[in-house]
Design a protein around this motif. Structure first.
Motif, PDB file in Angstrom:
ATOM      1  N   TRP A  40     -30.553 -23.818 -25.816  1.00 25.40           N
ATOM      2  CA  TRP A  40     -31.310 -22.567 -25.821  1.00 25.40           C
ATOM      3  C   TRP A  40     -32.737 -22.796 -26.336  1.00 25.40           C
ATOM      4  O   TRP A  40     -33.702 -22.225 -25.816  1.00 25.40           O
ATOM      5  N   GLY A  53     -29.452 -15.620 -34.086  1.00 27.53           N
ATOM      6  CA  GLY A  53     -30.214 -16.138 -32.958  1.00 27.53           C
ATOM      7  C   GLY A  53     -31.356 -15.234 -32.542  1.00 27.53           C
ATOM      8  O   GLY A  53     -31.130 -14.114 -32.072  1.00 27.53           O
ATOM      9  N   GLN A 112     -34.004 -13.502 -30.356  1.00 30.54           N
ATOM     10  CA  GLN A 112     -34.187 -13.234 -28.934  1.00 30.54           C
ATOM     11  C   GLN A 112     -35.637 -13.518 -28.536  1.00 30.54           C
ATOM     12  O   GLN A 112     -35.892 -14.144 -27.519  1.00 30.54           O
ATOM     13  N   ASN A 161     -22.831 -18.203 -24.124  1.00 30.18           N
ATOM     14  CA  ASN A 161     -23.003 -18.402 -25.559  1.00 30.18           C
ATOM     15  C   ASN A 161     -21.998 -19.454 -26.016  1.00 30.18           C
ATOM     16  O   ASN A 161     -20.990 -19.162 -26.658  1.00 30.18           O
ATOM     17  N   GLN A 179     -25.280 -16.276 -32.257  1.00 34.95           N
ATOM     18  CA  GLN A 179     -25.320 -17.347 -31.262  1.00 34.95           C
ATOM     19  C   GLN A 179     -24.614 -18.589 -31.811  1.00 34.95           C
ATOM     20  O   GLN A 179     -24.701 -18.885 -33.002  1.00 34.95           O
ATOM     21  N   TYR A 236     -21.762 -18.264 -36.924  1.00 29.21           N
ATOM     22  CA  TYR A 236     -22.777 -18.095 -35.884  1.00 29.21           C
ATOM     23  C   TYR A 236     -24.171 -18.076 -36.496  1.00 29.21           C
ATOM     24  O   TYR A 236     -24.369 -17.644 -37.642  1.00 29.21           O
ATOM     25  N   ASP A 237     -25.137 -18.549 -35.723  1.00 31.99           N
ATOM     26  CA  ASP A 237     -26.544 -18.461 -36.125  1.00 31.99           C
ATOM     27  C   ASP A 237     -27.059 -17.047 -35.901  1.00 31.99           C
ATOM     28  O   ASP A 237     -26.574 -16.319 -35.033  1.00 31.99           O
ATOM     29  N   ASN A 258     -27.921 -22.658 -29.707  1.00 32.27           N
ATOM     30  CA  ASN A 258     -29.134 -22.086 -30.293  1.00 32.27           C
ATOM     31  C   ASN A 258     -30.101 -23.163 -30.766  1.00 32.27           C
ATOM     32  O   ASN A 258     -31.317 -23.035 -30.600  1.00 32.27           O
ATOM     33  N   ARG A 259     -29.561 -24.222 -31.350  1.00 28.46           N
ATOM     34  CA  ARG A 259     -30.428 -25.272 -31.888  1.00 28.46           C
ATOM     35  C   ARG A 259     -30.663 -26.388 -30.881  1.00 28.46           C
ATOM     36  O   ARG A 259     -31.333 -27.386 -31.205  1.00 28.46           O
TER      37      ARG A 259
END
Length: 348
Positions: free
Chosen positions: A191, A154, A156, A270, A181, A151-152, A187-188
């Motif tokens: 999001w 991430g 907020q 997610n 995330q 997971y990254d 995330n990349r």
């Protein structure tokens, strides 16, 4: 709005621990002209001992001696308050509230304006991820918890929202501003496009406040049909919860004293999200997020001042390749009032 997303959020009510308060009883009264002096309530005596003192009435109004409680539950406070403790972190670019049990923030609030996005004195190449030493060591998320987790880390509050100073940008790299995330595809990608949408709101609103945080929503079991909450935990030992969803609550202010505030509430899973997915599919009622999170975001805002964000502007993301999007982030935001062009949020 996605019926599936709304069903998950609206059907959830997060249980939030509340601190117990000790009840203190006292008796008193005023003498009336025709009142028998012997019926006047006596003063209160105080018990002493190993537990915290509390008042014990000697006589009731009718002259009877009341029963003295045989226990004192609030005496536990002499050893410390069990909690929950919500670690508030005020920083130059954000304010956050940390969840010690899940090692994730409960919420992180930020404020962006055209002026804050115009300044570019911070460079993320000079920022490093750090553990938040303001949180007790046994409760904080650690860098090693994310190592090879899949997971990254991430943000907020994204670093791109805090370029106005290096210190502001650095403050976004504390792990108390992070949640695990999904990286590619979320995330990349989607999001990040969503974060870009929030920045583009400053082309229409002079002041934009955003609250972001994780959710842990139930999922219906396909076998017995019951709803259960299940999420992964990463770390060594397992410490950091992996949220099932994330929310953003947007409060876009018109800049006038006592003016209108356009509200937007969104919940995203997610998970990998296709870039052609409509952002409005993730719009939910504000109350749905409040019920799911146990938080309240605009309780003091009069209804007459509330507007719906997606009725004021076009709620949609702009998809760019990652390198192209990074270049756009480095460019100044559109001039206030200019709501045309590919980098602005169109007014509806």
């Amino acid at each position: 709005m996605s019926k599936f997303t709304l069903a998950l959020v609206a059907g959830t009510s997060a249980a939030v621990g509340a601190a117990a308060s000790a009840a203190v009883y006292s008796f008193g009264g005023r003498k009336k002209p025709d009142e028998n002096p012997q019926t006047i309530i006596s003063p209160v005596a105080t018990r002493t001992g190993p537990t915290a003192p509390y008042p014990v009435p000697i006589h009731a109004a009718d002259g009877r001696v009341p029963t003295i409680p045989p226990v004192d539950p609030s005496g536990i406070y002499q050893y410390g308050f069990p909690g929950p403790v919500n670690d508030l972190r005020p920083a130059s670019s954000l304010v956050s509230c940390f969840d010690r049990a899940r090692r994730n923030p409960q919420w992180v609030a930020e404020h962006i304006t055209p002026a804050s996005l115009l300044k570019r004195e911070g460079d993320r190449r000079h920022s490093v991820f750090t553990e938040d030493d303001s949180i007790p060591e046994k409760f904080r998320a650690k860098l090693k918890d994310y190592f090879r987790s899949g997971y990254d880390r991430g943000h907020q509050v994204p670093a791109a929202d805090a370029k106005w100073s290096q210190a502001a940008m650095n403050s976004t790299f504390a792990l108390s501003n992070m949640c695990p995330q999904v990286g590619d595809g979320f995330n990349r990608d989607y999001w990040a496009h969503f974060e870009d949408f929030c920045r583009r709101l400053t082309s229409f609103y002079p002041s934009v406040r955003i609250v972001t945080g994780p959710l842990y929503l139930p999922k219906r079991d396909p076998v017995d049909g019951k709803w259960r909450v299940s999420y992964e935990v990463i770390g060594h030992p397992p410490n950091v919860a992996v949220p099932t969803h994330f929310y953003k609550v947007i409060l876009a202010e018109d800049g006038k004293t006592g003016g209108n505030v356009s509200l937007g509430a969104f919940v995203l899973p997610n998970a990998v999200i296709s870039n052609n997915k409509d952002l409005k599919d993730f719009e939910v009622p504000m109350e749905a997020i409040e019920r799911a999170s146990g938080l309240e975001f605009a309780g003091l805002l009069p209804p007459a001042r509330k507007k719906r964000l997606c009725q004021e502007v076009s709620c949609s993301i702009i998809v760019k390749e990652y390198q192209e999007r990074q270049k756009t982030m480095m460019s100044p935001p559109p001039v206030k009032g200019n709501v045309s062009g590919p980098t602005a949020v169109a007014r509806t």
